[in-house]
Design an enzyme around this catalytic site. Structure first.
Site, PDB file in Angstrom:
ATOM      1  N   THR A  17       0.853  -1.182   0.000  1.00 17.21           N
ATOM      2  CA  THR A  17       0.000   0.000   0.000  1.00 17.21           C
ATOM      3  C   THR A  17       0.889   1.233   0.000  1.00 17.21           C
ATOM      4  O   THR A  17       1.745   1.385   0.879  1.00 17.21           O
ATOM      5  CB  THR A  17      -0.925   0.015   1.229  1.00 17.21           C
ATOM      6  OG1 THR A  17      -1.642  -1.222   1.283  1.00 17.21           O
ATOM      7  CG2 THR A  17      -1.910   1.164   1.144  1.00 17.21           C
ATOM      8  N   LYS A  42       4.433  -9.144   3.458  1.00 14.43           N
ATOM      9  CA  LYS A  42       3.088  -8.565   3.507  1.00 14.43           C
ATOM     10  C   LYS A  42       2.210  -9.395   2.567  1.00 14.43           C
ATOM     11  O   LYS A  42       1.836  -8.973   1.475  1.00 14.43           O
ATOM     12  CB  LYS A  42       3.103  -7.091   3.103  1.00 14.43           C
ATOM     13  CG  LYS A  42       1.815  -6.364   3.512  1.00 14.43           C
ATOM     14  CD  LYS A  42       1.986  -4.870   3.489  1.00 14.43           C
ATOM     15  CE  LYS A  42       0.762  -4.188   4.067  1.00 14.43           C
ATOM     16  NZ  LYS A  42       0.902  -2.717   4.110  1.00 14.43           N
ATOM     17  N   GLU A  65       5.171  -5.896  16.538  1.00 11.51           N
ATOM     18  CA  GLU A  65       4.722  -4.756  15.740  1.00 11.51           C
ATOM     19  C   GLU A  65       3.486  -4.153  16.398  1.00 11.51           C
ATOM     20  O   GLU A  65       3.094  -4.561  17.496  1.00 11.51           O
ATOM     21  CB  GLU A  65       4.397  -5.198  14.309  1.00 11.51           C
ATOM     22  CG  GLU A  65       3.326  -6.287  14.218  1.00 11.51           C
ATOM     23  CD  GLU A  65       3.209  -6.894  12.826  1.00 11.51           C
ATOM     24  OE1 GLU A  65       3.991  -6.535  11.937  1.00 11.51           O
ATOM     25  OE2 GLU A  65       2.323  -7.757  12.641  1.00 11.51           O
TER      26      GLU A  65
END
Length: 253
Positions: free
Chosen positions: A21, A131, A164
């Site tokens: 993204t 990802k 994270e």
């Protein structure tokens, strides 16, 4: 490269793909070289046939219709049959979408609050850092976040290591030095994280458990859209934001 998604696509059926993204700022795709490098590393690690990277870059630039915008690209292994086997699939699927840019101004100026998530990430080194499009853990984390009363959550893996945030990477300031989780068991290696590490290669990548958190003076959360945001309050503790603002100024100048 199909323009529309088929139910036979493996990213739809099995989460067999990758995505990234990107932020468009002043009509330019930000950190494109890092997005591209991550996609290239991802298809290599998963054994997905690489798309035409030059054509992909052109398609992404053609998709930019606003000065401030979000671009997303999914690279699927392609269309296949009912079973899990990827044998014989050599034509990847590429899907590009756009969205308005979220407004992170209040986060940038005021900082955010953070707690600790109850959900733990699965430990899978073969997928760590990627990802990929199998993101049910993040869906569940988002549900937990929305009921938590915090603006972000710190996420651990099943072995108890700090990994994270729900939609971002994390950096910790301790004893005057910045540190970030190593992401060798789980988690997503974000492009803003990589941009920071490129600028400051002396930042240590660590395997820390929550016992270190009382020694933390500042926390920064980062991703390609929000940039670098300070955590002003972690649980009941007020943290320093000046070091995060300084880091942001040095990285994004």
């Amino acid at each position: 490269m199909p323009a529309t998604l088929s139910t036979a696509d493996r990213s739809f059926q099995f989460g067999d793909g990758l995505f990234t993204t990107m932020r468009v700022q002043q009509g330019i795709i930000q950190l494109w070289s890092l997005h591209l490098a991550r996609l290239q590393q991802g298809v290599t690690r998963l054994g997905i046939t690489a798309p035409d990277w030059q054509q992909l870059e052109k398609q992404l630039k053609d998709a930019v219709t606003s000065a401030e915008q979000v671009l997303k690209v999914i690279i699927s292994r392609g269309q296949g049959g009912r079973g899990y086997s990827p044998a014989g699939l050599t034509e990847p699927g590429v899907y590009i979408s756009t969205a308005p840019m979220p407004d992170y101004q209040s986060w940038q100026t005021q900082g955010i609050t953070m707690g600790v998530a109850e959900l733990r990430l699965a430990v899978q080194p073969a997928l760590a850092g990627l990802k990929h499009t199998s993101r049910l853990e993040q869906v569940l984390l988002k549900q937990e976040l929305e009921m938590s009363g915090f603006q972000e959550l710190l996420v651990l893996d099943q072995q108890g290591f700090i990994t994270e945030a729900t939609v971002a990477n994390v950096f910790f300031l301790s004893k005057g030095k910045w540190h970030t989780p190593a992401l060798n068991r789980s988690g997503v290696a974000g492009v803003m994280r990589q941009h920071i590490l490129n600028r400051f290669p002396d930042i240590r990548q660590v395997n820390w458990r929550t016992a270190v958190l009382p020694q933390i003076d500042a926390i920064a959360v980062t991703n390609a859209l929000m940039g670098i945001v300070a955590v002003k309050q972690f649980g009941n503790r007020i943290l320093q934001d000046e070091p995060v603002l300084s880091l942001r100024q040095q990285v994004l100048c």
